[in-house]
Design an enzyme around this catalytic site. Structure first.
Site: not given
Length: 820
Positions: A15, A226, A258, A543
């Protein structure tokens, strides 16, 4: 170490490098990128990322960011090699449920413009040579998914950004503090010296919360371990050994795993283990950790199930040694989206956190454009830094939600599926009464809202109502239909206490609101106005309902789920000269909706105030007393029936509910939920921000040109809107109904014209309109397909339903039921 910079970027991962690269392209100079690790292999999540890029996402934003990133990386070169191999990606189905979901995902991809195909088991085998195709039912294939070489991409972007001295990269620099003076960033203090700067962008990834604390900005993310591993060379892949990546990227989500090719080795990523959260303060620096960014060695006990699943699908893996093993690390936010934007605690402190390699290139482009223009150039509300309430940022909440999001990465998630923990954090005063009514609670921003009430099952007797089955029937009850019809026929009480309310006051309140809104704000006290706020592109950012309380005092009311986002936008644009005061008062007021043909009879029985049509006109408000409770009644209706939104101090909310409830007993008043609410608003064509319209859409496109007052003078976004008005719109938000009375869709499905294979639009929201006897969908369409009567098709789980464009308002278009 240089002593000053226009911008300091903390973190040289994907990033930080992408932002620097895109800023250089925009002509920025004097940008410094620092990292605590040795650049380019800095030690953060990018340094060990497997690089898999699956683009298809339920979020249009994330799909678009992934698509841009994949093609950006492929266009970059390092060592004469592209920085991505777009070899395609396949998601396998091993169960009927997954195969059905892949059909839904195929439609989702088409909604966002992604080419994709459903494959037979043999077609999967043809692309994955070591796959045992007998174990799968089929696959979902996106041709330009693939694998990023993330470190190479960082190096390539850094090289181009550095050309001509626009950007400087420096590794082995530790940030010790960030100086903030008068609420604005002034410098970054490092172990290599102090750098005076105008702005800071935090791209520190798993260390982000530590950097945020230096300026008092919460960065709610939870680093999670992970597992990823590679096998020794497989003879079955020998003919592919000359190329690092030629076999498609692969997901086996039924086993939360994966896979990708590494020459003649097979890489295995594993989500099928218990969540392993890591507190940011426990993560070692690159110089102190032997393997980054792991804090512990490989944990074989967490890999056993994933290993068995890999052998089941790829028999060639059995008996092969694992030559590379890591417990890597990346991060999850409470809703699993990224964190983007500028802090309101310390101006000039920007955040781009919780971003995966899949989206990093696109996020860098977004942040560069945002820094350049002062506003994002596309809809990023799903990743907005300010979308969370304070309770979302507590460490216990972030940890709990982070763990749950990790577990659900590859789960089949229904769009209405609710998080199970933590719950009951925010409850309104009527909550115990709704519990008594057997309410099924759905959570919005931590607030518990009734979706339907089991006590209303009695209303099903004698009614022949449309049902649902399969996917559409999940998290739904036929009671929603009965509650909607009862609202139209009698009266219903809705708990709306999740509404967000901001009070704006001061001598500059009116000029500020006049400039920031599309509608006329210079109305008499006692009036209520529906309006939009726009960005400079003319896109709808907020809105809102605005009530003028006094000459110099207003209420702004918006949905509870978007309250922090809307309030952040308003604060960002408010003058800082003391002429405008802003206060979040939502937690002080209970809000109930009383609507239906009998609503006035009920209210008149418990108030001495005049609530007749003349006494309290449509889109007006006034203070009244209900029983013993002082209240503020707004004559507005999002369900299209006579009635009011009624506000009272939160501590009096239970008494107000009970007073209205007792008054309504002779008239069969019910407590109704948000399922009925949604059906009723779609019958009226009322739009919902965030679903039906976003900053990527203008009021002219969304059918809201009636709230654009061109004669009021200048307003924010007017120039872009005038330009669009002159040139004409190219898309339109349309109402569709289905020819099949049993058809039901839920939102984000693709819309096709003339039997084509490429979607021309997509559904934004949908529900059955029980009063009109048809399923209603709102959806975006090109103007050429938006005329009333246009025949189209909507694809739902691979099946196409015939649909017709209708007038926007299907129920009571003349507004006779509201204006009585």
């Amino acid at each position: 170490m240089q002593t000053s910079a226009r911008l300091v970027i903390i973190g040289a991962g994907i990033v930080g490098c992408s932002t620097a690269y895109h800023l250089a392209k925009l002509g920025w100079r004097d940008v410094l990128v620092i990292d605590q690790g040795p650049f380019p292999r800095t030690g953060g999540s990018t340094s060990h990322a497997p690089g898999g890029m699956f683009q298809t996402n339920t979020s249009k934003l994330m799909t678009g960011l992934a698509h841009y990133s994949a093609h950006l990386y492929e266009s970059l070169r390092w060592d004469d090699q592209p920085c991505a191999a777009l070899v395609g990606g396949i998601e396998l189905a091993e169960t009927p449920e997954r195969w059905a979901d892949l059909k839904r995902k195929a439609g989702l991809g088409r909604s966002w413009g992604l080419e994709n195909h459903l494959l037979t088991p043999d077609e999967c085998k043809a692309r994955i040579p070591i796959l045992d195709q007998r174990k799968v039912l089929g696959g979902f294939f996106v041709p330009d998914d693939g694998v990023a070489r993330a470190v190479n991409a960082c190096s390539a972007m850094a090289r181009e950004a550095s050309a001509g001295g626009a950007v400087t990269f420096q590794g082995n620099v530790t940030v010790q503090d960030i100086e903030v003076v008068d609420g604005r960033v002034r410098a970054v203090v490092t172990d290599q010296g102090r750098v005076a700067c105008e702005a800071v962008l935090c791209c520190a990834g798993i260390w982000g919360p530590r950097i945020g604390r230096m300026v008092g900005q919460p960065i709610p993310l939870m680093p999670m371990e992970h597992q990823y591993t590679k096998t020794e060379p497989l003879p079955e892949l020998a003919e592919w050994a000359a190329s690092e990546i030629t076999i498609p990227l692969l997901r086996a989500q039924d086993h939360a795993s994966y896979y990708r090719q590494h020459f003649d080795s097979w890489g295995i990523g594993n989500y099928r283990h218990v969540p392993l959260p890591v507190e940011p303060d426990a993560i070692l620096s690159p110089k102190d950790a032997p393997v980054m960014p792991s804090i512990r060695d490989w944990t074989p006990e967490h890999f056993e199930e994933a290993h068995r699943a890999a052998i089941n699908l790829f028999p060639a893996v059995e008996g092969r040694a694992l030559t590379y093993k890591i417990n890597g690390m990346f991060s999850f936010t409470p809703d699993a989206q990224s964190l983007l934007g500028e802090s309101q605690v310390a101006r000039g402190f920007w955040v781009a956190e919780a971003v995966w390699v899949t989206h990093g290139g696109g996020v860098g482009k977004v942040m560069a454009e945002w820094l350049e223009a002062g506003e994002p150039q596309l809809d990023v509300h799903e990743a907005d830094l300010h979308r969370f309430y304070p309770h979302h940022a507590t460490s216990s909440f972030v940890r709990r939600r982070g763990k749950q999001n990790y577990l659900e990465v590859y789960d089949i998630i229904h769009p209405k599926q609710q998080m199970e923990e933590p719950r009951n954090l925010r409850t309104g005063p009527a909550h115990p009464r709704l519990v008594e009514q057997g309410a099924a609670f759905f959570e919005t921003a931590g607030f518990e809202r009734a979706q339907w009430c089991e006590a209303n099952a009695r209303l099903l007797d004698g009614r022949n109502l449309p049902g649902r089955d399969g996917w559409a029937a999940r998290f739904w009850s036929p009671i929603e239909a009965a509650e909607a019809l009862h609202t139209r026929e009698n009266a219903a009480l809705y708990d709306l206490s999740a509404f967000a309310i901001m009070e704006i006051s001061g001598s500059g309140a009116l000029p500020f609101l006049q400039h920031m809104t599309t509608n006329q704000m210079d109305v008499k006290p006692g009036r209520v106005v529906y309006t939009n706020m726009l960005d400079r592109r003319g896109g709808i950012v907020c809105d809102l309902t605005v009530a003028r309380l006094a000459a110099d005092r207003f209420w702004i009311i918006t949905g509870g789920g978007v309250g922090p986002h809307d309030f952040a936008w308003i604060r960002d644009h408010a003058p800082d000269d003391g002429s405008v005061r802003l206060e979040d008062v939502g937690g002080k007021w209970a809000v109930f909706g009383l609507w239906g043909p009998k609503a006035r009879t009920i209210l008149e029985s418990v108030t001495e105030d005049d609530v007749s049509h003349q006494g309290l006109k449509y889109f007006h408000w006034k203070d009244i007393t209900i029983g013993y409770v002082p209240a503020r009644a707004f004559r507005v209706s999002y369900v299209g029936e006579l009635g009011w939104e009624i506000y009272c101090p939160m501590e009096l909310g239970l008494k107000l509910w009970d007073t209205l409830w007792e008054a309504g007993r002779p008239h069969d008043l019910i407590a109704a939920g948000m399922g009925a609410f949604d059906s009723l608003r779609l019958e009226k064509g009322y739009r919902g921000w965030g679903a039906d319209m976003t900053p990527d859409d203008t009021p002219l496109e969304a059918g809201l040109d009636f709230i654009v007052r061109w004669d009021k003078g200048d307003f924010h976004g007017r120039e872009a809107l005038e330009r669009q008005k002159e040139q004409g719109i190219t898309k339109r938000l349309c109402t569709l109904t289905f020819e099949d009375p049993d058809a039901i869709v839920l939102g984000k499905e693709p819309i096709f014209a003339n039997g084509g294979e490429r979607a021309v639009g997509y559904v934004t929201s949908a529900n059955h309109g029980y009063s009109v006897g048809r399923t209603i969908a709102l959806g975006w369409l090109p103007v050429e397909h938006s005329a009333h009567g246009s025949k189209l098709e909507v694809e739902y789980f691979g099946r196409r339903f015939a649909a017709t464009v209708q007038p926007d308002v299907l129920f009571d278009p003349e507004m006779t039921r509201i204006r009585v």
